[in-house]
Design a protein around this motif. Structure first.
Motif, PDB file in Angstrom:
ATOM      1  N   ASP A   1       0.827  -1.196   0.000  1.00  0.00           N
ATOM      2  CA  ASP A   1       0.000   0.000   0.000  1.00  0.00           C
ATOM      3  C   ASP A   1       0.867   1.253   0.000  1.00  0.00           C
ATOM      4  O   ASP A   1       2.114   1.177   0.026  1.00  0.00           O
TER       5      ASP A   1
ATOM      6  N   ALA B   1      -8.189  -3.098  -0.972  1.00  0.00           N
ATOM      7  CA  ALA B   1      -9.197  -2.440  -0.139  1.00  0.00           C
ATOM      8  C   ALA B   1     -10.506  -3.226  -0.101  1.00  0.00           C
ATOM      9  O   ALA B   1     -11.433  -2.839   0.605  1.00  0.00           O
TER      10      ALA B   1
ATOM     11  N   ALA C   1      -5.370   7.929  -1.491  1.00  0.00           N
ATOM     12  CA  ALA C   1      -6.495   8.810  -1.175  1.00  0.00           C
ATOM     13  C   ALA C   1      -7.661   8.570  -2.136  1.00  0.00           C
ATOM     14  O   ALA C   1      -8.836   8.646  -1.741  1.00  0.00           O
TER      15      ALA C   1
ATOM     16  N   GLU D   1      -9.469   5.491  -0.976  1.00  0.00           N
ATOM     17  CA  GLU D   1     -10.277   5.839   0.193  1.00  0.00           C
ATOM     18  C   GLU D   1     -11.511   6.638  -0.204  1.00  0.00           C
ATOM     19  O   GLU D   1     -12.599   6.451   0.350  1.00  0.00           O
ATOM     20  N   TRP D   2     -11.332   7.540  -1.155  1.00  0.00           N
ATOM     21  CA  TRP D   2     -12.450   8.358  -1.649  1.00  0.00           C
ATOM     22  C   TRP D   2     -13.551   7.484  -2.233  1.00  0.00           C
ATOM     23  O   TRP D   2     -14.743   7.755  -2.020  1.00  0.00           O
TER      24      TRP D   2
ATOM     25  N   GLU E   1     -15.588   6.283   0.535  1.00  0.00           N
ATOM     26  CA  GLU E   1     -16.387   7.344   1.148  1.00  0.00           C
ATOM     27  C   GLU E   1     -17.626   7.684   0.321  1.00  0.00           C
ATOM     28  O   GLU E   1     -18.743   7.737   0.841  1.00  0.00           O
TER      29      GLU E   1
ATOM     30  N   ARG F   1     -18.026   0.120   3.437  1.00  0.00           N
ATOM     31  CA  ARG F   1     -17.023  -0.194   4.437  1.00  0.00           C
ATOM     32  C   ARG F   1     -16.907  -1.707   4.528  1.00  0.00           C
ATOM     33  O   ARG F   1     -17.895  -2.399   4.815  1.00  0.00           O
TER      34      ARG F   1
END
Length: 520
Positions: A70, A158, A505, A508-509, A512, A517
Protein backbone atom coordinates in the motif's frame (compact mmCIF):
# COMPACT_ATOMS: atom_id res chain seq x y z
CA UNK A 1 4.73 -8.59 -6.13
CA UNK A 2 4.25 -12.32 -6.07
CA UNK A 3 1.51 -14.38 -7.71
CA UNK A 4 0.55 -18.02 -7.55
CA UNK A 5 -2.34 -19.37 -9.58
CA UNK A 6 -4.86 -22.11 -8.93
CA UNK A 7 -7.25 -22.94 -11.75
CA UNK A 8 -10.88 -23.19 -10.62
CA UNK A 9 -14.17 -23.45 -12.47
CA UNK A 10 -12.46 -23.68 -15.86
CA UNK A 11 -15.26 -23.99 -18.42
CA UNK A 12 -15.15 -24.48 -22.18
CA UNK A 13 -15.68 -20.76 -22.59
CA UNK A 14 -12.68 -20.05 -20.39
CA UNK A 15 -10.51 -22.41 -22.41
CA UNK A 16 -11.54 -20.51 -25.53
CA UNK A 17 -10.46 -17.20 -24.02
CA UNK A 18 -7.05 -18.58 -23.12
CA UNK A 19 -6.45 -19.20 -26.80
CA UNK A 20 -6.92 -15.53 -27.64
CA UNK A 21 -10.70 -15.18 -27.39
CA UNK A 22 -11.21 -16.96 -30.69
CA UNK A 23 -14.67 -18.24 -29.77
CA UNK A 24 -15.92 -14.76 -28.95
CA UNK A 25 -14.49 -12.87 -31.92
CA UNK A 26 -17.22 -13.71 -34.40
CA UNK A 27 -17.02 -10.31 -36.04
CA UNK A 28 -13.32 -9.63 -35.66
CA UNK A 29 -12.72 -9.86 -39.40
CA UNK A 30 -16.30 -9.50 -40.64
CA UNK A 31 -17.53 -6.14 -41.83
CA UNK A 32 -15.34 -3.84 -39.78
CA UNK A 33 -16.90 -1.01 -41.77
CA UNK A 34 -19.86 -1.42 -39.44
CA UNK A 35 -17.78 -0.69 -36.34
CA UNK A 36 -18.30 2.34 -34.15
CA UNK A 37 -15.74 4.21 -36.19
CA UNK A 38 -18.32 4.70 -38.97
CA UNK A 39 -21.82 5.91 -38.28
CA UNK A 40 -23.40 4.55 -41.44
CA UNK A 41 -22.39 0.99 -40.62
CA UNK A 42 -23.63 1.36 -37.10
CA UNK A 43 -27.06 2.33 -38.37
CA UNK A 44 -27.07 -0.55 -40.83
CA UNK A 45 -26.42 -3.16 -38.17
CA UNK A 46 -28.65 -1.71 -35.46
CA UNK A 47 -30.94 -4.22 -33.85
CA UNK A 48 -28.44 -6.30 -31.90
CA UNK A 49 -28.85 -6.79 -28.20
CA UNK A 50 -28.10 -8.91 -25.17
CA UNK A 51 -27.88 -12.64 -25.76
CA UNK A 52 -26.68 -15.77 -24.03
CA UNK A 53 -23.16 -14.70 -25.04
CA UNK A 54 -23.38 -11.89 -22.48
CA UNK A 55 -24.19 -13.97 -19.39
CA UNK A 56 -21.33 -13.78 -16.90
CA UNK A 57 -20.21 -17.15 -15.54
CA UNK A 58 -19.30 -16.68 -11.85
CA UNK A 59 -17.77 -20.17 -11.71
CA UNK A 60 -15.17 -19.56 -14.44
CA UNK A 61 -12.06 -18.12 -12.84
CA UNK A 62 -8.49 -18.69 -11.80
CA UNK A 63 -7.52 -17.99 -8.22
CA UNK A 64 -4.30 -16.09 -7.58
CA UNK A 65 -2.41 -14.60 -4.67
CA UNK A 66 -0.89 -11.15 -4.99
CA UNK A 67 1.27 -9.22 -2.56
CA UNK A 68 0.15 -5.61 -2.67
CA UNK A 69 2.24 -2.88 -1.05
CA UNK A 70 0.00 0.00 0.00
CA UNK A 71 0.99 3.68 -0.14
CA UNK A 72 2.31 3.45 3.42
CA UNK A 73 4.69 0.68 2.41
CA UNK A 74 2.77 -2.10 4.18
CA UNK A 75 2.48 -5.36 2.24
CA UNK A 76 -0.87 -7.17 2.09
CA UNK A 77 -1.53 -10.67 0.83
CA UNK A 78 -4.61 -10.67 -1.42
CA UNK A 79 -6.17 -13.86 -2.71
CA UNK A 80 -8.48 -13.04 -5.62
CA UNK A 81 -10.52 -14.63 -8.37
CA UNK A 82 -9.64 -13.59 -11.89
CA UNK A 83 -12.43 -13.87 -14.48
CA UNK A 84 -11.83 -13.41 -18.21
CA UNK A 85 -14.75 -12.30 -20.36
CA UNK A 86 -14.21 -13.08 -24.04
CA UNK A 87 -16.26 -10.09 -25.15
CA UNK A 88 -18.62 -7.67 -23.48
CA UNK A 89 -20.72 -7.35 -26.65
CA UNK A 90 -22.61 -10.05 -28.56
CA UNK A 91 -21.30 -8.99 -31.97
CA UNK A 92 -17.75 -7.70 -31.47
CA UNK A 93 -15.83 -5.94 -34.18
CA UNK A 94 -12.58 -7.16 -32.61
CA UNK A 95 -12.80 -9.15 -29.39
CA UNK A 96 -9.06 -8.76 -28.84
CA UNK A 97 -9.96 -5.25 -27.67
CA UNK A 98 -13.65 -5.61 -26.79
CA UNK A 99 -13.04 -7.90 -23.82
CA UNK A 100 -12.64 -7.36 -20.10
CA UNK A 101 -11.24 -8.94 -16.95
CA UNK A 102 -12.85 -9.03 -13.51
CA UNK A 103 -10.79 -9.39 -10.31
CA UNK A 104 -12.58 -10.19 -7.06
CA UNK A 105 -10.86 -10.34 -3.64
CA UNK A 106 -11.75 -13.37 -1.53
CA UNK A 107 -9.14 -13.14 1.28
CA UNK A 108 -7.07 -10.20 2.45
CA UNK A 109 -4.28 -10.87 4.94
CA UNK A 110 -5.87 -14.20 5.72
CA UNK A 111 -9.36 -12.82 6.38
CA UNK A 112 -12.24 -13.87 4.14
CA UNK A 113 -13.81 -11.09 2.08
CA UNK A 114 -17.36 -10.87 0.74
CA UNK A 115 -17.14 -8.47 -2.21
CA UNK A 116 -20.73 -8.94 -3.35
CA UNK A 117 -21.64 -5.41 -2.26
CA UNK A 118 -18.28 -3.76 -2.96
CA UNK A 119 -17.86 -0.83 -5.36
CA UNK A 120 -16.47 -1.66 -8.79
CA UNK A 121 -13.43 0.17 -10.12
CA UNK A 122 -13.61 0.25 -13.92
CA UNK A 123 -9.97 0.99 -14.75
CA UNK A 124 -9.20 1.66 -18.40
CA UNK A 125 -5.61 1.54 -19.65
CA UNK A 126 -6.11 3.80 -22.68
CA UNK A 127 -3.42 6.27 -23.67
CA UNK A 128 -3.26 8.54 -26.69
CA UNK A 129 -6.62 7.19 -27.90
CA UNK A 130 -4.67 4.09 -28.90
CA UNK A 131 -6.16 0.57 -28.78
CA UNK A 132 -6.07 -1.09 -25.38
CA UNK A 133 -6.28 -4.85 -24.90
CA UNK A 134 -6.49 -7.04 -21.81
CA UNK A 135 -6.99 -10.22 -23.82
CA UNK A 136 -3.65 -11.80 -22.94
CA UNK A 137 -3.52 -10.71 -19.30
CA UNK A 138 -3.36 -13.54 -16.79
CA UNK A 139 -3.97 -11.41 -13.72
CA UNK A 140 -4.76 -7.90 -12.56
CA UNK A 141 -2.46 -5.09 -13.74
CA UNK A 142 -0.52 -4.66 -10.52
CA UNK A 143 2.06 -1.98 -11.44
CA UNK A 144 1.14 1.59 -12.25
CA UNK A 145 2.97 4.39 -14.05
CA UNK A 146 6.49 4.76 -12.70
CA UNK A 147 6.54 1.22 -11.34
CA UNK A 148 4.48 1.86 -8.21
CA UNK A 149 1.45 -0.13 -7.12
CA UNK A 150 -1.43 0.38 -9.55
CA UNK A 151 -4.75 1.88 -8.54
CA UNK A 152 -6.28 -1.48 -9.48
CA UNK A 153 -4.12 -3.39 -7.01
CA UNK A 154 -4.74 -0.84 -4.26
CA UNK A 155 -8.48 -1.09 -4.86
CA UNK A 156 -8.31 -4.89 -4.78
CA UNK A 157 -6.46 -4.74 -1.45
CA UNK A 158 -9.20 -2.44 -0.14
CA UNK A 159 -11.77 -5.13 -0.89
CA UNK A 160 -13.20 -3.64 -4.09
CA UNK A 161 -14.01 -5.46 -7.32
CA UNK A 162 -11.77 -4.35 -10.20
CA UNK A 163 -12.81 -4.50 -13.86
CA UNK A 164 -10.21 -3.83 -16.56
CA UNK A 165 -11.81 -3.28 -19.98
CA UNK A 166 -10.13 -3.19 -23.33
CA UNK A 167 -11.28 -0.83 -26.08
CA UNK A 168 -10.63 -0.15 -29.74
CA UNK A 169 -8.34 2.72 -30.67
CA UNK A 170 -7.53 5.07 -33.50
CA UNK A 171 -4.70 3.10 -35.15
CA UNK A 172 -6.60 -0.12 -35.79
CA UNK A 173 -6.91 -0.87 -39.51
CA UNK A 174 -8.08 -4.02 -41.27
CA UNK A 175 -6.73 -5.78 -44.35
CA UNK A 176 -8.81 -3.60 -46.66
CA UNK A 177 -7.44 -0.38 -45.16
CA UNK A 178 -10.49 0.51 -43.05
CA UNK A 179 -9.80 2.30 -39.77
CA UNK A 180 -12.16 0.68 -37.28
CA UNK A 181 -11.11 2.25 -33.99
CA UNK A 182 -11.57 5.94 -34.70
CA UNK A 183 -14.11 8.16 -32.93
CA UNK A 184 -16.35 7.29 -31.23
CA UNK A 185 -15.26 3.64 -30.96
CA UNK A 186 -13.44 3.87 -27.61
CA UNK A 187 -16.27 5.52 -25.68
CA UNK A 188 -18.82 3.18 -27.25
CA UNK A 189 -16.75 0.23 -26.10
CA UNK A 190 -16.47 1.53 -22.54
CA UNK A 191 -20.21 2.12 -22.44
CA UNK A 192 -20.77 -1.42 -23.68
CA UNK A 193 -18.54 -2.72 -20.89
CA UNK A 194 -20.64 -0.87 -18.31
CA UNK A 195 -23.82 -2.28 -19.86
CA UNK A 196 -22.36 -5.77 -19.65
CA UNK A 197 -21.73 -5.35 -15.93
CA UNK A 198 -25.18 -3.96 -15.25
CA UNK A 199 -26.85 -6.64 -17.38
CA UNK A 200 -25.13 -9.19 -15.16
CA UNK A 201 -26.21 -7.66 -11.85
CA UNK A 202 -26.34 -10.48 -9.30
CA UNK A 203 -24.00 -12.64 -11.39
CA UNK A 204 -20.95 -10.42 -11.64
CA UNK A 205 -19.49 -9.74 -8.19
CA UNK A 206 -19.74 -6.23 -6.77
CA UNK A 207 -22.32 -3.46 -6.69
CA UNK A 208 -23.04 -2.48 -10.28
CA UNK A 209 -24.78 0.66 -8.98
CA UNK A 210 -21.44 1.85 -7.62
CA UNK A 211 -19.20 1.73 -10.69
CA UNK A 212 -16.27 4.17 -10.53
CA UNK A 213 -14.26 4.72 -13.70
CA UNK A 214 -10.60 5.71 -13.84
CA UNK A 215 -8.18 6.68 -16.60
CA UNK A 216 -5.19 8.86 -17.45
CA UNK A 217 -4.71 11.36 -20.30
CA UNK A 218 -6.91 10.15 -23.18
CA UNK A 219 -8.10 7.48 -20.74
CA UNK A 220 -8.89 10.29 -18.29
CA UNK A 221 -10.84 12.08 -20.99
CA UNK A 222 -12.80 8.92 -21.74
CA UNK A 223 -13.41 8.35 -18.04
CA UNK A 224 -14.85 11.86 -17.76
CA UNK A 225 -16.88 11.34 -20.92
CA UNK A 226 -18.24 8.05 -19.61
CA UNK A 227 -19.39 9.82 -16.47
CA UNK A 228 -20.82 12.85 -18.23
CA UNK A 229 -22.73 11.00 -20.96
CA UNK A 230 -24.39 8.20 -19.01
CA UNK A 231 -27.45 6.80 -20.82
CA UNK A 232 -27.29 9.45 -23.54
CA UNK A 233 -29.44 8.21 -26.45
CA UNK A 234 -26.93 9.58 -28.95
CA UNK A 235 -24.76 6.47 -28.58
CA UNK A 236 -27.60 3.98 -28.94
CA UNK A 237 -27.16 3.14 -32.65
CA UNK A 238 -23.48 2.34 -32.12
CA UNK A 239 -24.20 0.19 -29.08
CA UNK A 240 -27.00 -1.72 -30.77
CA UNK A 241 -24.74 -2.39 -33.74
CA UNK A 242 -22.32 -4.20 -31.43
CA UNK A 243 -25.02 -6.19 -29.68
CA UNK A 244 -24.37 -4.38 -26.41
CA UNK A 245 -26.44 -5.51 -23.44
CA UNK A 246 -29.84 -3.91 -22.95
CA UNK A 247 -28.94 -2.07 -19.75
CA UNK A 248 -27.88 1.33 -18.43
CA UNK A 249 -24.41 2.72 -19.14
CA UNK A 250 -24.57 5.41 -16.45
CA UNK A 251 -21.86 5.18 -13.79
CA UNK A 252 -21.65 6.36 -10.20
CA UNK A 253 -18.34 8.23 -10.02
CA UNK A 254 -15.35 9.32 -12.10
CA UNK A 255 -11.60 9.36 -11.53
CA UNK A 256 -9.93 11.46 -14.23
CA UNK A 257 -6.20 12.24 -14.40
CA UNK A 258 -4.96 14.95 -16.80
CA UNK A 259 -7.99 14.58 -19.10
CA UNK A 260 -7.45 15.61 -22.73
CA UNK A 261 -10.98 16.89 -23.43
CA UNK A 262 -12.84 19.58 -25.37
CA UNK A 263 -10.74 18.78 -28.42
CA UNK A 264 -12.48 21.20 -30.77
CA UNK A 265 -11.35 24.07 -28.52
CA UNK A 266 -8.11 22.55 -27.23
CA UNK A 267 -5.89 24.51 -29.64
CA UNK A 268 -7.41 27.76 -28.41
CA UNK A 269 -7.06 26.75 -24.76
CA UNK A 270 -3.45 25.68 -25.26
CA UNK A 271 -2.43 29.05 -26.71
CA UNK A 272 -4.34 30.92 -23.99
CA UNK A 273 -2.34 29.00 -21.38
CA UNK A 274 1.07 28.28 -22.92
CA UNK A 275 1.16 30.64 -25.92
CA UNK A 276 4.09 32.68 -24.61
CA UNK A 277 6.20 29.71 -23.57
CA UNK A 278 8.96 28.49 -25.92
CA UNK A 279 9.33 24.98 -27.27
CA UNK A 280 11.92 22.72 -25.65
CA UNK A 281 14.61 23.82 -28.09
CA UNK A 282 14.01 27.48 -27.28
CA UNK A 283 12.09 28.37 -30.46
CA UNK A 284 8.83 30.28 -30.31
CA UNK A 285 5.75 29.06 -32.15
CA UNK A 286 4.19 31.07 -34.99
CA UNK A 287 2.96 34.22 -33.19
CA UNK A 288 0.13 34.81 -35.66
CA UNK A 289 -1.31 31.32 -35.26
CA UNK A 290 -0.88 31.45 -31.49
CA UNK A 291 -2.46 34.89 -31.24
CA UNK A 292 -5.45 34.03 -33.41
CA UNK A 293 -6.20 30.89 -31.44
CA UNK A 294 -5.77 32.64 -28.10
CA UNK A 295 -8.16 35.40 -29.15
CA UNK A 296 -10.77 32.85 -30.21
CA UNK A 297 -10.72 31.28 -26.75
CA UNK A 298 -12.51 34.26 -25.23
CA UNK A 299 -15.64 33.58 -27.30
CA UNK A 300 -15.57 29.91 -26.39
CA UNK A 301 -15.31 30.66 -22.67
CA UNK A 302 -18.26 33.01 -22.92
CA UNK A 303 -20.31 30.26 -24.59
CA UNK A 304 -19.64 27.87 -21.70
CA UNK A 305 -21.26 30.22 -19.18
CA UNK A 306 -18.92 29.07 -16.41
CA UNK A 307 -19.14 30.63 -12.97
CA UNK A 308 -17.07 30.20 -9.83
CA UNK A 309 -17.55 31.38 -6.26
CA UNK A 310 -15.70 34.64 -5.69
CA UNK A 311 -15.16 35.22 -9.42
CA UNK A 312 -18.60 35.32 -10.98
CA UNK A 313 -18.56 34.62 -14.69
CA UNK A 314 -15.28 33.10 -15.85
CA UNK A 315 -13.86 34.89 -18.87
CA UNK A 316 -10.55 35.13 -20.68
CA UNK A 317 -9.76 38.09 -18.42
CA UNK A 318 -10.17 36.41 -15.04
CA UNK A 319 -9.58 32.74 -15.84
CA UNK A 320 -5.92 33.06 -14.89
CA UNK A 321 -6.84 34.53 -11.49
CA UNK A 322 -9.37 31.73 -10.97
CA UNK A 323 -6.78 29.06 -11.73
CA UNK A 324 -4.22 30.76 -9.48
CA UNK A 325 -6.45 31.21 -6.44
CA UNK A 326 -8.50 28.02 -6.77
CA UNK A 327 -5.91 25.48 -7.90
CA UNK A 328 -2.30 26.63 -8.39
CA UNK A 329 -1.56 28.56 -5.19
CA UNK A 330 -3.26 25.88 -3.04
CA UNK A 331 -1.15 23.29 -4.86
CA UNK A 332 2.09 25.15 -4.08
CA UNK A 333 0.92 25.71 -0.52
CA UNK A 334 0.31 21.99 0.07
CA UNK A 335 3.68 21.14 -1.45
CA UNK A 336 5.62 23.66 0.61
CA UNK A 337 3.76 23.00 3.85
CA UNK A 338 4.68 19.32 3.64
CA UNK A 339 8.42 20.04 3.36
CA UNK A 340 10.77 20.13 6.33
CA UNK A 341 11.70 23.71 7.23
CA UNK A 342 15.17 23.52 5.71
CA UNK A 343 13.90 22.05 2.44
CA UNK A 344 11.15 24.65 2.23
CA UNK A 345 13.63 27.44 2.74
CA UNK A 346 15.88 26.01 0.02
CA UNK A 347 12.99 25.68 -2.43
CA UNK A 348 11.82 29.25 -1.79
CA UNK A 349 15.36 30.53 -2.22
CA UNK A 350 15.59 28.77 -5.58
CA UNK A 351 12.12 30.03 -6.60
CA UNK A 352 11.88 33.62 -5.37
CA UNK A 353 8.77 34.27 -7.46
CA UNK A 354 6.78 32.57 -4.67
CA UNK A 355 5.82 34.66 -1.66
CA UNK A 356 5.40 32.51 1.45
CA UNK A 357 3.42 34.09 4.26
CA UNK A 358 2.19 32.87 7.63
CA UNK A 359 3.11 29.64 9.32
CA UNK A 360 3.90 29.22 12.97
CA UNK A 361 7.55 30.00 13.75
CA UNK A 362 8.40 29.81 10.08
CA UNK A 363 6.98 26.29 9.80
CA UNK A 364 4.64 24.98 7.13
CA UNK A 365 1.48 24.89 9.23
CA UNK A 366 -0.74 27.81 8.29
CA UNK A 367 1.56 29.09 5.57
CA UNK A 368 0.34 30.25 2.17
CA UNK A 369 2.02 30.56 -1.22
CA UNK A 370 1.17 33.40 -3.62
CA UNK A 371 2.59 34.35 -7.02
CA UNK A 372 1.59 35.90 -10.33
CA UNK A 373 0.34 34.07 -13.41
CA UNK A 374 3.24 35.43 -15.49
CA UNK A 375 5.80 34.24 -12.98
CA UNK A 376 4.15 30.83 -12.82
CA UNK A 377 4.38 30.44 -16.62
CA UNK A 378 8.06 31.36 -16.48
CA UNK A 379 8.54 28.76 -13.74
CA UNK A 380 6.95 26.05 -15.92
CA UNK A 381 9.34 26.94 -18.72
CA UNK A 382 8.83 25.18 -22.03
CA UNK A 383 5.71 23.96 -23.77
CA UNK A 384 5.49 20.44 -25.18
CA UNK A 385 3.44 21.07 -28.33
CA UNK A 386 3.66 23.35 -31.36
CA UNK A 387 0.73 25.38 -32.65
CA UNK A 388 -1.87 24.19 -33.40
CA UNK A 389 -1.34 21.49 -30.80
CA UNK A 390 -4.25 19.15 -31.53
CA UNK A 391 -5.66 19.79 -35.01
CA UNK A 392 -2.29 19.99 -36.70
CA UNK A 393 -1.97 21.67 -40.07
CA UNK A 394 -0.20 18.59 -41.47
CA UNK A 395 -2.72 16.09 -40.03
CA UNK A 396 0.05 14.45 -38.02
CA UNK A 397 -1.38 14.59 -34.48
CA UNK A 398 -3.02 11.69 -32.64
CA UNK A 399 -6.26 13.67 -32.60
CA UNK A 400 -6.24 14.05 -36.40
CA UNK A 401 -6.05 10.27 -36.55
CA UNK A 402 -8.82 9.97 -33.92
CA UNK A 403 -11.22 11.65 -36.33
CA UNK A 404 -10.21 9.59 -39.34
CA UNK A 405 -12.86 7.55 -41.09
CA UNK A 406 -13.03 4.66 -43.54
CA UNK A 407 -9.72 4.48 -45.39
CA UNK A 408 -8.90 8.08 -44.46
CA UNK A 409 -6.33 7.95 -41.66
CA UNK A 410 -6.63 11.53 -40.43
CA UNK A 411 -8.92 14.54 -40.83
CA UNK A 412 -9.20 18.12 -39.65
CA UNK A 413 -11.84 18.63 -36.98
CA UNK A 414 -11.64 22.43 -36.54
CA UNK A 415 -12.49 25.03 -39.14
CA UNK A 416 -9.42 27.02 -38.19
CA UNK A 417 -6.92 24.35 -39.21
CA UNK A 418 -8.99 23.16 -42.16
CA UNK A 419 -9.28 26.65 -43.65
CA UNK A 420 -5.66 27.44 -42.95
CA UNK A 421 -4.74 24.56 -45.23
CA UNK A 422 -7.64 24.48 -47.71
CA UNK A 423 -8.96 28.04 -47.95
CA UNK A 424 -11.67 30.11 -46.34
CA UNK A 425 -14.53 28.30 -48.08
CA UNK A 426 -13.56 24.82 -46.85
CA UNK A 427 -16.15 22.96 -44.76
CA UNK A 428 -15.66 20.24 -42.21
CA UNK A 429 -16.92 16.81 -43.22
CA UNK A 430 -20.60 16.48 -42.36
CA UNK A 431 -20.10 13.85 -39.65
CA UNK A 432 -17.43 15.75 -37.71
CA UNK A 433 -19.68 17.99 -35.53
CA UNK A 434 -21.69 15.03 -34.23
CA UNK A 435 -18.55 13.02 -33.51
CA UNK A 436 -17.04 15.94 -31.63
CA UNK A 437 -20.12 16.01 -29.42
CA UNK A 438 -19.84 12.26 -28.86
CA UNK A 439 -16.23 12.67 -27.72
CA UNK A 440 -16.58 15.76 -25.50
CA UNK A 441 -17.85 15.55 -21.90
CA UNK A 442 -18.50 19.30 -21.90
CA UNK A 443 -21.20 18.79 -24.52
CA UNK A 444 -23.11 16.67 -21.99
CA UNK A 445 -22.51 19.17 -19.20
CA UNK A 446 -23.24 22.45 -20.99
CA UNK A 447 -24.99 22.27 -24.36
CA UNK A 448 -27.05 19.17 -23.63
CA UNK A 449 -27.07 18.86 -19.85
CA UNK A 450 -27.30 15.22 -18.86
CA UNK A 451 -29.24 14.53 -15.67
CA UNK A 452 -27.99 10.93 -15.65
CA UNK A 453 -24.32 11.92 -15.36
CA UNK A 454 -22.10 10.71 -12.54
CA UNK A 455 -22.38 12.97 -9.49
CA UNK A 456 -18.99 12.28 -7.87
CA UNK A 457 -15.73 13.44 -9.50
CA UNK A 458 -12.04 13.06 -8.70
CA UNK A 459 -9.92 15.26 -11.02
CA UNK A 460 -6.12 15.44 -10.92
CA UNK A 461 -3.25 16.86 -13.02
CA UNK A 462 0.25 18.28 -12.65
CA UNK A 463 0.99 22.00 -12.72
CA UNK A 464 3.80 21.39 -15.22
CA UNK A 465 1.64 19.28 -17.53
CA UNK A 466 1.87 20.99 -20.92
CA UNK A 467 0.17 18.19 -22.83
CA UNK A 468 -2.94 20.39 -22.71
CA UNK A 469 -4.05 23.67 -21.15
CA UNK A 470 -4.40 23.83 -17.36
CA UNK A 471 -7.74 25.51 -18.00
CA UNK A 472 -9.27 22.33 -19.45
CA UNK A 473 -9.54 20.50 -16.12
CA UNK A 474 -10.29 23.82 -14.41
CA UNK A 475 -13.27 24.42 -16.68
CA UNK A 476 -14.53 20.88 -16.13
CA UNK A 477 -14.23 21.28 -12.37
CA UNK A 478 -15.92 24.69 -12.37
CA UNK A 479 -18.87 23.45 -14.40
CA UNK A 480 -19.42 20.35 -12.28
CA UNK A 481 -19.15 22.37 -9.07
CA UNK A 482 -21.72 24.88 -10.30
CA UNK A 483 -24.05 21.99 -11.10
CA UNK A 484 -23.86 20.91 -7.47
CA UNK A 485 -21.89 17.73 -8.05
CA UNK A 486 -19.38 16.38 -5.52
CA UNK A 487 -16.03 17.44 -7.00
CA UNK A 488 -12.57 16.78 -5.58
CA UNK A 489 -10.01 18.58 -7.78
CA UNK A 490 -6.31 19.01 -7.09
CA UNK A 491 -3.28 20.06 -9.12
CA UNK A 492 0.04 18.39 -8.23
CA UNK A 493 2.74 21.02 -7.80
CA UNK A 494 5.67 20.74 -10.24
CA UNK A 495 4.34 17.40 -11.57
CA UNK A 496 4.09 16.55 -15.25
CA UNK A 497 1.72 14.59 -17.44
CA UNK A 498 0.26 11.41 -15.97
CA UNK A 499 1.23 12.13 -12.38
CA UNK A 500 -0.72 10.45 -9.57
CA UNK A 501 0.62 11.54 -6.19
CA UNK A 502 -2.26 10.39 -4.00
CA UNK A 503 -3.50 6.99 -5.27
CA UNK A 504 -4.28 5.80 -1.76
CA UNK A 505 -6.49 8.81 -1.17
CA UNK A 506 -8.40 8.00 -4.36
CA UNK A 507 -9.10 4.46 -3.15
CA UNK A 508 -10.28 5.84 0.19
CA UNK A 509 -12.45 8.36 -1.65
CA UNK A 510 -14.19 5.53 -3.51
CA UNK A 511 -15.15 4.01 -0.16
CA UNK A 512 -16.39 7.34 1.15
CA UNK A 513 -18.58 8.37 -1.80
CA UNK A 514 -19.94 4.85 -2.30
CA UNK A 515 -20.71 4.41 1.39
CA UNK A 516 -18.85 1.10 1.42
CA UNK A 517 -17.02 -0.19 4.44
CA UNK A 518 -15.51 -3.66 4.31
CA UNK A 519 -16.55 -5.80 7.26
CA UNK A 520 -13.55 -7.05 9.23
Amino acid sequence: MKRRAVVMGLTAATVGTAAGFTSGARAATRDRRAGAGTGAGAEARAGGGASADLVFDPDAFTESTLTVKDTGGVAHEVVYRFHKVASYVADPVDATYQSLNVSVPVRIDGTAVDASGAPILLANGIGGYMPSSVANNTGIVASGMGGGTSRQALALAAGYVVVEPGARGRTLVDASGIYYGTAPAAIVDLKAAVRYLKFNEGRVPGNVRRIVSSGVSAGGALSALLGASGDSPRYEPYLRALGAADASDAIFAVGSWCPIIDLEHADMAYEWCWGGNPLSGGAQVDPTVSGELKAAYAEHLASLGLRAKGFGALTARNLDAYLLRTHLEPSATRFLAALPDADRAAYLAANPFITWTGGASGGGSGGRATFSWADFLTHVGTRKKNAPSFDGFTLATPENNLFGTGTTKARHFTRYSLRHESGDSARLDADIPAKLDLMNPMHHLVENLNRDRAKHWWIRLGTKDTDTSLSVAGNLSARLTSLGDDVDTAYYWDAGHGADLDPGAFVEWIGEVSGYRRAL
